[in-house]
Design an enzyme around this catalytic site. Structure first.
Site, PDB file in Angstrom:
ATOM      1  CD  GLU A 111      -5.160   7.569  -2.366  1.00 25.16           C
ATOM      2  OE1 GLU A 111      -5.729   8.536  -3.114  1.00 25.16           O
ATOM      3  OE2 GLU A 111      -4.732   6.507  -3.161  1.00 25.16           O
ATOM      4  CE  LYS A 113     -14.049  12.802  -2.759  1.00 24.62           C
ATOM      5  NZ  LYS A 113     -14.303  14.189  -2.833  1.00 24.62           N
ATOM      6  CG  ASP A 115     -13.378  19.689   0.106  1.00 24.24           C
ATOM      7  OD1 ASP A 115     -13.881  19.580  -1.070  1.00 24.24           O
ATOM      8  OD2 ASP A 115     -14.221  20.412   0.829  1.00 24.24           O
ATOM      9  CE1 TYR A 221      -7.029  11.955  -7.960  1.00 27.08           C
ATOM     10  CE2 TYR A 221      -6.809  13.920  -6.411  1.00 27.08           C
ATOM     11  CZ  TYR A 221      -7.370  13.180  -7.730  1.00 27.08           C
ATOM     12  OH  TYR A 221      -8.183  13.956  -8.301  1.00 27.08           O
ATOM     13  CE  LYS A 309     -17.810  13.962  -0.198  1.00 31.97           C
ATOM     14  NZ  LYS A 309     -18.748  13.932  -1.279  1.00 31.97           N
ATOM     15  CB  CYS A 403     -16.048  51.134  24.591  1.00 32.72           C
ATOM     16  SG  CYS A 403     -15.268  49.716  25.164  1.00 32.72           S
ATOM     17  CB  CYS A 406     -14.242  51.729  29.085  1.00 31.57           C
ATOM     18  SG  CYS A 406     -13.572  52.296  27.446  1.00 31.57           S
ATOM     19  CB  CYS A 421     -12.673  50.673  22.640  1.00 32.85           C
ATOM     20  SG  CYS A 421     -12.182  51.526  24.182  1.00 32.85           S
ATOM     21  CB  CYS A 427     -10.939  50.094  27.606  1.00 32.98           C
ATOM     22  SG  CYS A 427     -12.137  48.890  27.433  1.00 32.98           S
TER      23      CYS A 427
HETATM   24  O1  D41 Z   1      -8.107  13.266  -2.490  1.00 35.15           O
HETATM   25  C1  D41 Z   1      -8.792  13.307  -3.527  1.00 35.15           C
HETATM   26  N1  D41 Z   1      -9.624  14.340  -3.479  1.00 35.15           N
HETATM   27  C2  D41 Z   1      -8.909  12.307  -4.481  1.00 35.15           C
HETATM   28  C3  D41 Z   1      -9.558  12.233  -5.589  1.00 35.15           C
HETATM   29  C4  D41 Z   1      -8.098  10.981  -4.139  1.00 35.15           C
HETATM   30  N2  D41 Z   1      -7.358  10.817  -3.180  1.00 35.15           N
HETATM   31  N3  D41 Z   1      -8.298   9.998  -5.055  1.00 35.15           N
HETATM   32  C5  D41 Z   1      -9.132  10.320  -6.279  1.00 35.15           C
HETATM   33  N4  D41 Z   1      -8.898   8.925  -6.873  1.00 35.15           N
HETATM   34  C6  D41 Z   1      -9.469   9.091  -8.209  1.00 35.15           C
HETATM   35  C7  D41 Z   1      -9.710   7.857  -9.276  1.00 35.15           C
HETATM   36  C8  D41 Z   1      -9.767   6.672  -8.389  1.00 35.15           C
HETATM   37  C9  D41 Z   1     -10.817   7.982 -10.056  1.00 35.15           C
HETATM   38  C10 D41 Z   1      -8.420   8.099  -9.922  1.00 35.15           C
HETATM   39  C11 D41 Z   1      -9.613  11.212  -6.558  1.00 35.15           C
HETATM   40  C12 D41 Z   1     -10.471  11.231  -7.625  1.00 35.15           C
HETATM   41  N5  D41 Z   1     -10.422  10.204  -8.473  1.00 35.15           N
HETATM   42  C13 D41 Z   1     -11.191  12.416  -8.186  1.00 35.15           C
HETATM   43  N6  D41 Z   1     -11.234  13.692  -7.593  1.00 35.15           N
HETATM   44  C14 D41 Z   1     -12.094  14.296  -8.471  1.00 35.15           C
HETATM   45  C15 D41 Z   1     -12.620  13.665  -9.251  1.00 35.15           C
HETATM   46  C16 D41 Z   1     -12.094  12.460  -9.226  1.00 35.15           C
END
Ligand code: D41
Length: 680
Positions: A111, A113, A115, A221, A309, A403, A406, A421, A427
């Protein structure tokens, strides 16, 4: 007069359209139709307050603000994820899974992640009854009033279990974030440093009316708890959530073996900039729930999942100087010259500072060390100053009172954050930008008419207004000297070959759809969609010129401000002169259609647009398809009827090929539109 049944059926329709949009990425009806039904529902609710149900989309923003946040104990704790940063860590993770899994059949649910902010949503008998922040994982805060305002989160589920605890991420898409900050800057309000802070700040509001104005969305998720029996893989559980009407991210994939996991990470990292939301990595979870249970948890994190990450999108560098650029509307923008720094793979040496207020807000000085952030296709931003690193050499940033191009006076309009301007098309900077805009891809789309060529033509006074483009001859163009990107280098000659090509490109664009011309004129605040609205409602430029303020504001999406800009534009005799001249060279095509001329030939069929279209933008393409009765979806599936592929179409095209779905290019699409009485 409406009965309760009729009312409930309308509410149900609205929720169905919203689900199609947020969960299945499908537009069942145009936005205007949704709005119409929404207002009907509002009217009925006014007349019959006794009908109102909490699942009506009108009830998302509940009563008044809450006094303070109540703490909620999570029945099943919300765990966090352990982070990994390099390939070795990934190998260690998959080795650990192999230790537990005697079949050694590594299968992961991969998946992105997101933010944003982790939340838990509780549904009882299909109704959203509670929502909480993660907090410390055990105790969070009740944010039900704010969560209800997020349109992507259903208030009611289809075929729901008696009890369901869904976990997911609330986040602010990039387009919404950019638009919000742009408006905040113009109105001198607080801007968000990044989409994550925006999401967090928005959910921390006591008053849901404030949260409702923030463009938040949600992806699920994980299932914390469910009273029904669930499928036995992570992937199928996510699909199950989707079937209930809960949005799930579209980049989820089952990967088998270490190499596929690596490929997923690399491909998401590579495509990171093209997503409409910020991600800070990928999440890998063992797909088998049995294996998840077998592997179990450490104190705070599951052993069966990791967050892999990505490199940071923010870096620190030195602000060397600030220069001032003059834009098409005369707005003077400070641009930061930075000591070059690599931000997640791209070298950044310039960043926008927006306006004077932004500089005041950041309290930024030349020679400061600043935090630069780069995300998506947007220009890098400075989001903060590291004051600890100051050494006394810092200098104030001084705004020009004339400006820089010009020398005309500079004005600051009441209520606007920008300096302008006052030189207008006198200009050279404004004129240059006006012409660059005129020939740009979404306007007249004259290929090969680069910025440097425009600059040279304007500076040599060969082009004094847009109509002069059509009087250019090959010899003049061929002898043009162009400034190089690297200012140290000598200017280079444009040359005969390029000149011939350019003349041909200009010739090729002598037939212009009215909406493109309106957009190309660069009337203030008239973007592509306003231009399209105008062209759909007026036969010609002449008809728009004759339109009154009332005529214009009676159209959808055109308010007083935009209408005034349009009227003012046509009151300027200079503009009329240029348009009249222009019309002696080009042929403008009307796109006005009587809507009943168009038959719903694609009734209910699902279309997918992919890649870059060159003769229209996506919204236009969508509008045309909807007017033919089609549905527009952003992902290819077996249900897709046809895929329209522009340039650089990627994975959607591959998928369509795999599924044997008909694929057409833009020209073929235009042909179909024309066959169906849509003039483009
Ligand atoms: O997309 C995410 N930020 C994301 C966060 C994700 N795709 N899966 C996640 N899965 C979990 C578990 C496996 C613990 C159920 C998570 C997070 N946790 C999570 N995000 C922040 C704290 C935990």
């Amino acid at each position: 007069m409406y009965t309760k049944e009729e009312y409930l059926s309308l509410v149900n329709d609205l929720n169905k359209y919203a689900k199609a949009y947020y969960v299945d990425d499908e537009l069942l009806v145009p936005d205007s139709y949704y709005d119409e039904i929404f207002h009907k529902v509002l009217d009925i609710e006014k007349e019959h307050p006794e009908f109102i149900v909490s699942t009506s989309p009108t009830q998302r923003v509940g009563g008044s603000a809450i006094e303070s946040f109540t703490q909620i104990e999570h029945k099943v704790p919300l765990l966090s994820l352990s982070d990994i940063f390099k390939d070795e860590d990934l190998v260690a993770f998959t080795d650990r899974i192999d230790d537990f899994d005697t079949s050694h059949n590594l299968e992961l649910c991969a998946e992105v992640k997101l933010d944003g902010l982790a939340v838990s949503l509780i549904y009882e008998n299909g109704i959203l009854i509670k929502a909480a922040t993660r907090g410390d994982g055990r105790i969070g805060e009740d944010i039900t009033h704010n969560i209800r305002t997020i349109k992507a989160i259903p208030l009611e589920l289809n075929n729901a279990p008696a009890y369901l605890d869904v976990r997911g991420e609330v986040f602010m898409p990039r387009d919404g974030f950019e638009k919000w900050n742009e408006q905040a800057r113009a109105q001198n309000k607080k801007v968000f440093a990044n989409p994550r802070n925006a999401a967090a700040g928005s959910l921390r509001q006591l008053d849901p009316k404030i949260t409702a104005t923030r463009p938040l969305t949600f992806n699920a998720y994980y299932i914390g708890e469910c009273s029904d029996e669930l499928p036995n893989t992570q992937y199928e559980r996510l699909m199950y959530l989707k079937s209930l009407g809960i949005p799930v991210n579209s980049n989820i994939k089952v990967v088998k073996g270490l190499d596929e996991a690596r490929n997923y990470y690399n491909s998401i990292l590579e495509n990171r900039d093209s997503l409409n939301y910020d991600i800070d990595g990928v999440v890998l979870k063992t797909n088998s729930i049995a294996l998840q249970e077998n592997m179990g948890f450490t104190a705070r994190t599951p052993r069966w999942a990791v967050a892999y990450k990505f490199p940071a999108q923010e870096e620190i560098t030195k602000l060397l100087d600030v220069e001032f650029q003059v834009g098409r509307t005369g707005a003077i923008t400070p641009v930061a010259r930075l000591s070059p720094v690599n931000v997640s793979g791209a070298c950044v040496s310039n960043a926008t500072l927006h306006n004077e207020d932004e500089i005041k807000r950041l309290q930024i000085k030349i020679n400061d060390f600043v935090i630069v952030r780069r995300a998506g296709d947007v220009i890098p931003q400075i989001i903060g100053v590291v004051t600890d690193k100051r050494d006394g050499s810092e200098k104030d940033i001084v705004f020009p009172d004339k400006c820089p191009i010009c020398q005309s006076a500079v004005e600051r309009v009441e209520g606007e954050a920008v300096l302008r301007c006052t030189g207008g098309l006198f200009c050279l900077a404004q004129l240059t930008q006006a012409i660059i805009h005129f020939v740009s891809r979404n306007a007249l789309d004259i290929a090969g008419f680069g910025d440097k060529i425009v600059e040279a033509l304007v500076n040599k006074e060969i082009v004094k207004n847009v109509s002069d483009i059509y009087t250019l001859d090959e010899d003049t163009l061929a002898s043009l000297l162009l400034e190089q990107e690297d200012k140290e280098k000598k200017p280079r000659l444009l040359g005969k070959k390029t000149a011939t090509k350019l003349i041909k490109a200009i010739e090729d664009r002598k037939e212009v759809p009215l909406n493109k011309l309106i957009y190309a004129l660069g009337i203030r605040e008239v973007g592509e969609s306003t231009a399209l609205t105008l062209a759909k409602n007026f036969e010609s430029i002449d008809a728009i010129q004759k339109a009154t303020l009332e005529d214009l504001t009676s159209l959808q999406d055109i308010g007083n401000v935009v209408a005034t800009h349009i009227v003012d534009f046509f009151l300027e005799s200079h503009n009329i002169d240029v348009i009249n001249k222009l019309l002696t060279y080009i042929n403008v095509k009307s796109i006005k259609t009587a809507s009943n001329d168009v038959e719903k030939v694609f009734d209910g069929k699902s279309f997918v647009l992919t890649g870059t279209l060159s003769k229209m933008n996506r919204n236009e393409a969508k509008e045309y398809l909807l007017s033919l009765g089609a549905k527009v979806s952003s992902s290819v599936s077996k249900k897709t009827y046809m895929v329209i592929a522009g340039e650089e179409a990627g994975s959607k095209l591959t998928k369509a090929e795999e599924l044997n779905i008909e694929i057409i290019d833009e020209d073929k699409f235009i042909e179909i539109l024309r066959e169906n009485n849509i003039n483009i």
